[in-house]
Design an enzyme around this catalytic site. Structure first.
Site, short mmCIF file in Angstrom:
data_model
loop_
_atom_site.label_atom_id
_atom_site.label_comp_id
_atom_site.label_asym_id
_atom_site.label_seq_id
_atom_site.Cartn_x
_atom_site.Cartn_y
_atom_site.Cartn_z
N GLY A 57 -3.32 0.27 -9.77
CA GLY A 57 -3.19 -1.16 -9.48
C GLY A 57 -4.54 -1.83 -9.41
N THR B 295 -6.00 -3.24 -6.79
CA THR B 295 -6.79 -2.86 -5.61
C THR B 295 -7.44 -1.50 -5.85
OG1 THR B 295 -5.01 -3.96 -4.38
CG2 THR B 295 -6.73 -2.88 -3.09
N GLU C 42 2.96 8.14 -8.63
CA GLU C 42 2.36 7.84 -7.31
C GLU C 42 3.06 8.65 -6.22
OE1 GLU C 42 0.92 3.25 -8.18
OE2 GLU C 42 2.83 3.58 -7.20
N GLY D 22 5.23 0.16 -6.88
CA GLY D 22 5.76 0.19 -8.23
C GLY D 22 5.62 -1.12 -8.98
N GLY D 23 4.93 -2.07 -8.36
CA GLY D 23 4.67 -3.34 -9.05
C GLY D 23 3.97 -3.10 -10.37
N GLY D 24 3.14 -2.04 -10.41
CA GLY D 24 2.43 -1.69 -11.64
C GLY D 24 3.19 -0.67 -12.47
N LYS E 222 0.33 -8.34 1.97
CA LYS E 222 1.28 -7.24 1.75
C LYS E 222 1.97 -6.77 3.03
CE LYS E 222 -0.26 -6.91 -2.58
NZ LYS E 222 -0.99 -5.79 -3.10
N ASP F 146 -4.16 4.51 -2.39
CA ASP F 146 -3.31 3.70 -3.27
C ASP F 146 -2.99 2.36 -2.60
OD1 ASP F 146 -1.81 2.94 -5.44
OD2 ASP F 146 -0.32 4.52 -5.26
N GLY F 147 -2.60 1.41 -3.40
CA GLY F 147 -2.20 0.10 -2.90
C GLY F 147 -0.71 0.07 -2.57
C1 5RP Z 1 1.56 0.31 -8.83
C2 5RP Z 1 1.60 0.06 -7.36
C3 5RP Z 1 0.49 -0.74 -6.76
O1 5RP Z 1 -0.10 0.00 -5.76
C4 5RP Z 1 1.05 -2.01 -6.21
O2 5RP Z 1 1.78 -2.68 -7.24
C5 5RP Z 1 -0.06 -2.93 -5.70
O3 5RP Z 1 -0.80 -3.39 -6.80
P1 5RP Z 1 -2.07 -4.32 -6.64
O4 5RP Z 1 -3.13 -3.49 -5.98
O5 5RP Z 1 -2.42 -4.71 -8.05
O6 5RP Z 1 -1.69 -5.52 -5.80
O7 5RP Z 1 2.48 0.50 -6.65
O8 5RP Z 1 2.70 0.99 -9.27
#
Ligand code: 5RP
Length: 219
Positions: A29, A31, A103, A95-97, A121, A81-82
């Site tokens: 992601g 972050t 993950e 899972g936004g990405g 968040k 992780d974000g």
């Molecule tokens: C990717 C994720 C990311 O950690 C989540 O989407 C946060 O993304 P970002 O840091 O771009 O806000 O789960 O699958």
């Protein structure tokens, strides 16, 4: 401060959580991208990483890090992780990405999960962010019907995962029992992974706020 500035702030703070000499788990992601840059700038020495996506692997390798397959590794110390949402119990929507499955696998192999997130968040109840579910393509219809029966509104994302699968983003959920819903959705045939990280939530949260980084460890 902008959201990106808050992400950069927590990303820099996360470098302090990295243990030199240990294999590092790396999420996915924007972050995490900031975190990889901050790690490189810090000069901290790690023998190798295990990555949760093609995207992070490419970035790590471009910066000179050794990236190992999880099967080559006995254990991972810290996983950074974000999250898309995180609640007071450190259960998350991720899972936004689209990297939720890898993950979840890499997180499961790590001793400590450090979540890095900007203040937007942090939520009281998970679900305002549509819940990603990775699905075997032939099962999209049956899984969507099962998710509707659970009260959600699944919509297919125009995206294929690193594993060759599809994502249903489930809107309209108010997730008051994340562990129970994680179990229920994981039990639907055709679901590869649900982006609820409640059974294995974060151990440490670094939250980027305009007042600075707030570090909280799960009690
Ligand atoms: C990717 C994720 C990311 O950690 C989540 O989407 C946060 O993304 P970002 O840091 O771009 O806000 O789960 O699958």
């Amino acid at each position: 401060m902008t959201q990106d500035e808050l992400k950069q702030l927590v990303a820099r703070a996360a470098v302090d959580e990295v243990v030199e000499g240990e294999i590092l788990g790396v999420g996915t992601g924007s972050t995490v991208d900031f975190f990889i840059d901050a790690l490189k700038a810090s000069g901290k020495s790690i023998p190798a990483c295990v990555s949760s996506s093609v995207r992070s692997t490419k970035k790590l390798e471009a910066l000179g890090y050794r990236v190992l397959d999880l099967n080559e590794v006995e254990s991972i110390g810290v996983y950074v992780d974000g999250a898309d949402e995180i609640n007071a119990d450190f259960a998350m929507i991720k899972g936004g990405g689209g990297a939720l499955t890898r993950e979840k696998i890499v997180a499961s192999a790590a001793r400590r999960f450090v979540c890095i997130a900007d203040a937007s968040k942090k939520v009281d109840v998970l679900g305002a962010f549509a819940l990603p579910v990775e699905v075997i393509p032939m099962a999209l219809g049956v899984v969507a019907r099962a998710l509707r029966a659970l009260g959600g509104d699944p919509r297919e994302r125009d995206f294929t995962t690193d594993n060759g699968n599809r994502i249903l983003d489930v809107h309209g959920l108010r997730i008051t029992d994340p562990k129970a819903l994680e179990d229920q959705i994981n039990a639907i045939p055709g679901v590869v992974t649900v982006g609820l990280f409640a059974r294995r939530g974060a151990d440490v949260l670094l939250l980027g706020t305009p007042q600075g980084v707030v570090r909280t460890a799960r009690g």
